[in-house]
Motif scaffolding. Structure first.
Motif, short mmCIF file in Angstrom:
data_model
loop_
_atom_site.label_atom_id
_atom_site.label_comp_id
_atom_site.label_asym_id
_atom_site.label_seq_id
_atom_site.Cartn_x
_atom_site.Cartn_y
_atom_site.Cartn_z
N CYS A 53 1.20 8.98 1.70
CA CYS A 53 0.82 7.54 1.42
C CYS A 53 -0.71 7.52 1.17
O CYS A 53 -1.34 6.49 0.91
CB CYS A 53 1.25 6.62 2.40
SG CYS A 53 0.40 6.56 3.88
N HIS A 63 1.08 5.12 9.41
CA HIS A 63 1.90 4.31 8.23
C HIS A 63 3.29 4.72 8.08
O HIS A 63 4.33 4.30 8.01
CB HIS A 63 1.15 4.23 6.90
CG HIS A 63 -0.07 3.19 7.30
ND1 HIS A 63 0.25 1.70 7.65
CD2 HIS A 63 -1.35 3.38 7.18
CE1 HIS A 63 -1.04 1.12 7.86
NE2 HIS A 63 -1.90 2.22 7.56
N CYS A 72 -3.54 11.32 4.47
CA CYS A 72 -2.09 11.43 4.63
C CYS A 72 -1.76 11.82 3.11
O CYS A 72 -2.27 11.36 2.01
CB CYS A 72 -1.30 10.21 4.53
SG CYS A 72 0.26 10.12 4.66
N CYS A 91 0.54 10.62 10.16
CA CYS A 91 -0.34 9.33 9.64
C CYS A 91 0.48 7.98 10.33
O CYS A 91 1.69 7.93 10.58
CB CYS A 91 0.50 9.13 8.01
SG CYS A 91 0.01 7.65 7.14
N SER A 101 0.92 -1.01 -0.03
CA SER A 101 -0.04 -0.07 -0.10
C SER A 101 0.87 1.35 0.02
O SER A 101 0.51 2.28 -0.77
CB SER A 101 -1.06 -0.07 1.10
OG SER A 101 -0.10 -0.17 2.54
N HIS A 102 1.99 1.12 0.91
CA HIS A 102 2.98 2.49 1.04
C HIS A 102 3.58 2.48 -0.51
O HIS A 102 3.60 3.63 -0.90
CB HIS A 102 3.88 2.49 1.94
CG HIS A 102 4.44 3.72 2.22
ND1 HIS A 102 3.92 4.59 2.52
CD2 HIS A 102 5.87 3.77 2.12
CE1 HIS A 102 4.96 5.51 2.70
NE2 HIS A 102 6.45 5.03 2.42
N HIS A 137 -3.21 7.19 3.16
CA HIS A 137 -3.99 6.47 4.14
C HIS A 137 -4.91 7.46 4.91
O HIS A 137 -4.85 8.72 5.00
CB HIS A 137 -2.95 6.22 5.35
CG HIS A 137 -3.71 5.51 6.55
ND1 HIS A 137 -4.15 4.15 6.41
CD2 HIS A 137 -4.09 6.11 7.95
CE1 HIS A 137 -4.64 3.91 7.82
NE2 HIS A 137 -4.61 5.01 8.46
#
Length: 176
Positions: free
Chosen positions: A154, A110, A151, A108, A70-71, A156
């Motif tokens: 990324c 992540h 974010c 974030c 995902s990142h 998110h």
């Protein structure tokens, strides 16, 4: 008189010839004889390139040894934006302007970049509030509002209770 420079604080130390050299710096109190240096021998360019490739592969792995797709996909989207003629510098300065105007700027979970406030969301009929034992009221009401953040790195999405609903939750728990 003998003069030495402390390797820790870079202060000049002047010793009396009768007393002799000290084992400890009189300014920073670090051990003068225990100072150690680290020598790094650089190999050939091929070895350095191999180490960099190995490090890049290690950086791509998450804590559990799996790829964090995902990142990485979010990074690819930002890079695709730049490849399509988008101006990343303009994007970053725009993000900074938005963040400067926000009251709250959460990080974030992540990637640790700051999140942009995207709007509010109200909990609806699908939400079933919990009333833990010992409380007269539910922790959060079905009409509670959530602040939604995105974010900028990324993408998110995070949701947090609004300020009023946070205070209501605190009052509910403290009155039990």
């Amino acid at each position: 008189m003998e003069t030495t420079i402390c390797p820790w604080c870079q202060t000049e130390i002047v010793w009396d010839e009768e007393l002799g050299p000290e084992e400890e710096c009189p300014y920073c109190h670090n051990e003068l004889k225990g100072y150690r240096t680290l020598n790094i021998a650089l190999g050939s360019e091929e070895e350095l390139e191999e180490e960099e490739e190995t490090q890049e592969e290690d950086d791509d792995l998450s804590l559990w040894g799996e790829h964090d797709e995902s990142h990485l996909n979010a990074i690819r989207r930002v890079e695709a934006f730049a490849a399509d003629g988008g101006d990343l510098l303009a994007y970053e300065s725009g993000v900074e302007k938005v963040l400067d105007r926000q009251d709250e700027v959460p990080e974030c979970p992540h990637c640790r970049e700051y999140m942009i406030f995207a709007g509010t969301e109200t909990l609806g009929a699908e939400f079933k509030p919990a009333s833990p034992g010992g409380l007269r009221e539910p922790l959060v009401k079905t009409s509670a509002k959530l602040n939604v953040y995105v974010c900028s790195a990324c993408f998110h999405v995070g949701r947090f209770l609004s300020e009023d609903d946070r205070n209501a939750l605190i009052r509910t728990v403290s009155e039990s």
